[in-house]
Enzyme design. Structure first.
Site, PDB file in Angstrom:
ATOM      1  N   HIS A 121      13.722   0.166  20.361  1.00  0.00           N
ATOM      2  CA  HIS A 121      13.242   0.259  18.981  1.00  0.00           C
ATOM      3  C   HIS A 121      11.822   0.826  18.979  1.00  0.00           C
ATOM      4  O   HIS A 121      10.918   0.247  19.574  1.00  0.00           O
ATOM      5  CB  HIS A 121      13.245  -1.129  18.330  1.00  0.00           C
ATOM      6  CG  HIS A 121      13.239  -1.103  16.828  1.00  0.00           C
ATOM      7  ND1 HIS A 121      12.305  -0.399  16.096  1.00  0.00           N
ATOM      8  CD2 HIS A 121      14.067  -1.679  15.926  1.00  0.00           C
ATOM      9  CE1 HIS A 121      12.559  -0.559  14.803  1.00  0.00           C
ATOM     10  NE2 HIS A 121      13.619  -1.331  14.680  1.00  0.00           N
ATOM     11  N   CYS A 140      22.640   4.126  11.684  1.00  0.00           N
ATOM     12  CA  CYS A 140      23.874   4.518  12.365  1.00  0.00           C
ATOM     13  C   CYS A 140      24.069   3.840  13.716  1.00  0.00           C
ATOM     14  O   CYS A 140      25.165   3.905  14.284  1.00  0.00           O
ATOM     15  CB  CYS A 140      23.904   6.039  12.555  1.00  0.00           C
ATOM     16  SG  CYS A 140      23.878   6.962  10.997  1.00  0.00           S
ATOM     17  N   HIS A 172      32.915   8.943  31.171  1.00  0.00           N
ATOM     18  CA  HIS A 172      32.995   9.403  29.779  1.00  0.00           C
ATOM     19  C   HIS A 172      31.690   9.120  29.036  1.00  0.00           C
ATOM     20  O   HIS A 172      30.995   8.146  29.323  1.00  0.00           O
ATOM     21  CB  HIS A 172      34.149   8.713  29.051  1.00  0.00           C
ATOM     22  CG  HIS A 172      35.456   8.770  29.777  1.00  0.00           C
ATOM     23  ND1 HIS A 172      36.179   9.936  29.911  1.00  0.00           N
ATOM     24  CD2 HIS A 172      36.162   7.812  30.434  1.00  0.00           C
ATOM     25  CE1 HIS A 172      37.284   9.700  30.602  1.00  0.00           C
ATOM     26  NE2 HIS A 172      37.290   8.418  30.940  1.00  0.00           N
ATOM     27  N   HIS A 175      26.638   9.505  19.558  1.00  0.00           N
ATOM     28  CA  HIS A 175      26.774   9.380  18.108  1.00  0.00           C
ATOM     29  C   HIS A 175      26.916  10.746  17.439  1.00  0.00           C
ATOM     30  O   HIS A 175      26.088  11.634  17.642  1.00  0.00           O
ATOM     31  CB  HIS A 175      25.557   8.645  17.530  1.00  0.00           C
ATOM     32  CG  HIS A 175      25.467   8.720  16.036  1.00  0.00           C
ATOM     33  ND1 HIS A 175      26.511   8.366  15.206  1.00  0.00           N
ATOM     34  CD2 HIS A 175      24.458   9.123  15.225  1.00  0.00           C
ATOM     35  CE1 HIS A 175      26.146   8.543  13.950  1.00  0.00           C
ATOM     36  NE2 HIS A 175      24.911   9.007  13.941  1.00  0.00           N
ATOM     37  N   ASN A 178      30.172  12.757  10.044  1.00  0.00           N
ATOM     38  CA  ASN A 178      29.304  11.657  10.462  1.00  0.00           C
ATOM     39  C   ASN A 178      29.760  10.396   9.730  1.00  0.00           C
ATOM     40  O   ASN A 178      29.519  10.239   8.544  1.00  0.00           O
ATOM     41  CB  ASN A 178      27.846  11.978  10.127  1.00  0.00           C
ATOM     42  CG  ASN A 178      26.892  10.883  10.575  1.00  0.00           C
ATOM     43  OD1 ASN A 178      27.294   9.788  10.930  1.00  0.00           O
ATOM     44  ND2 ASN A 178      25.606  11.190  10.545  1.00  0.00           N
TER      45      ASN A 178
END
Length: 451
Positions: free
Chosen positions: A261, A182, A344, A348, A381
């Site tokens: 990562h 995602c 702002h 996700h 989602n």
């Protein structure tokens, strides 16, 4: 042989001429170095001209009650699996306007390559055409094309599908990213950013989506059933440029992009994984440690991003807190006030727990997560495209002002946490048509979108 000797004679003559003018040679060399240095170290500005989000037609709506009824009538799941999915759905934060592809409305749901292609065509052809029409873009003017879709990876690729449909140039630089989860939307932006360091005067198109049609899980593994309930139909097309002439018509300018990562850590690596269950059925398993892993990845990402965006006063408070904790004079670290760096926040919309986890970690208020909660409520989602629905929500609400800074926070399998910081560089007209225009006045919804 005669030609070769004549060529050598010419080279020697030129060399002797240059040597007779040493000052001219030095000056020429300095000019060449200066020109090379300018082009090598000149900062590359990435402008976001505009973006388009897919708005499914109303007949594809899948209200929660209908969704549960379809699960019951499908004949695929036993009572325990049905009860679990119903429980997750009712707590998911997803509302009745979220949509699924037409084949998922069938009983039982139809999953095939053709269904996935049809869904991909519906979404991407629509958003690309919308973007091209709005800005009168000739498809042949696109220099870089990047798509990301984690689980659906057809051959020819998704970028090839777009090149064929819109008749793009034969030398367009195209990349199709898959298996990146995602957060791949921001990875695509990062790829374009790096490519534009080399290719000046370029126009880039980024496509973000996830195909729902082929990825329904039909087994009994509880960790894989979660994905059945939260993913919905959606996608986005983003038009980027590093051309100076596009500065005045662009909406945003990219300020920072930070990637984290944690794939070297087993717990993080296994937190979101596509695998085969005991019955040989393929699904995406979501670990119980997902929120913990996301929090860890976000913390590392924020440590790298913080010094680039926070005012010195907040950085100093953090350093003092770190020293006090090191000396045992303070138990908890000071959490910087990121509202002093951003107007702002786009988190996700992976699920209610993810949004709440980020709010807690960054000590944000419910109003800061409104765009994320409302996107989850109306669209579900939509994987990597969710951040763009959130940006459009802020625009439609009239909250995005020139000079405002927005922080996009994406999470994805691997495990990855990515941040993009954009600065609004023009006046945004809230009346411009987008995926929220038809019913923006209905949101946020008390008890659901606003928390």
């Amino acid at each position: 042989m005669g030609l070769s000797f004549r060529f050598i004679d010419q080279v020697l003559l030129i060399s002797q001429t240059l040597l007779s003018f040493p000052h001219l040679l030095v000056i020429s060399a300095c000019l060449l170095i200066a020109v090379f240095s300018y082009h090598s170290f000149k900062p590359t500005h990435i402008y976001l001209i505009d973006f388009s989000c897919y708005q499914p037609p109303d007949f594809l709506r899948s209200p929660i009650a209908n969704f549960i009824e379809h699960l019951n009538l499908s004949g695929i799941f036993d009572r325990e699996c049905l009860d679990l999915q119903q429980k997750i759905l009712e707590r998911s934060g997803i509302g009745d306007d979220a949509c699924v592809p037409v084949t998922v409305h069938e009983i039982p749901p139809h999953s095939s390559l053709s269904a996935a292609r049809e869904e991909t065509h519906d979404i991407l052809f629509t958003v690309v055409q919308d973007l091209f029409s709005k800005h009168k873009i000739d498809p042949k003017s696109i220099d870089i094309l990047v798509s990301n879709c984690s689980l659906f990876c057809p051959s020819p690729s998704i970028t090839s599908i777009i090149i064929n449909r819109f008749g793009m140039r034969s030398n367009v630089k195209s990349f199709s990213l898959s298996g990146m989860g995602c957060s791949a939307g921001l990875l695509s932006i990062n790829l374009v950013k790096d490519l534009m360091k080399i290719h000046g005067g370029s126009l880039a198109l980024v496509l973000s989506m996830e195909a729902v049609s082929p990825n329904g899980y039909k087994g009994k593994c509880k960790s894989m059933l979660i994905a059945n309930t939260i993913f919905r139909m959606g996608g986005a097309a983003i038009l980027l440029s590093n051309r100076d002439q596009d500065k005045d018509k662009a909406k945003y300018k990219l300020q920072h992009l930070i990637r984290t990562h944690l794939g070297s850590d087993d717990e993080s690596y296994e937190s979101v994984m596509q695998e085969v269950d005991e019955e040989g059925l393929v699904g995406v398993a979501l670990s119980k440690q997902l929120v913990k892993v996301a929090s860890k990845a976000l913390k590392i990402n924020v440590v790298e991003l913080g010094p680039r965006v926070l005012p010195y006063s907040e950085q100093l408070k953090y350093i003092i807190s770190f020293i006090k904790r090191k000396w045992g004079k303070q138990n908890e670290m000071y959490t910087p006030n990121f509202k002093k760096a951003f107007e702002h926040f786009c988190i996700h919309a992976g699920g209610r727990a993810i949004i709440e986890g980020v709010e807690k970690h960054l000590k944000l208020g419910k109003e800061d997560g409104e765009a994320s909660r409302t996107t989850l409520y109306r669209y579900g989602n939509t994987s990597s495209s969710s951040l763009w629905y959130e940006m459009q929500y802020l625009e439609a609400k009239g909250r995005m002002k020139k000079g405002d800074r927005v922080w996009q926070i994406g999470f994805g399998s691997g495990f990855k946490a990515n941040s993009a910081v954009w600065k609004c560089i023009t006046k945004i007209d809230s009346r411009d048509k987008n995926a929220w225009s038809d019913r923006i006045h209905l949101y946020p919804v008390c008890g659901d979108a606003s928390g």
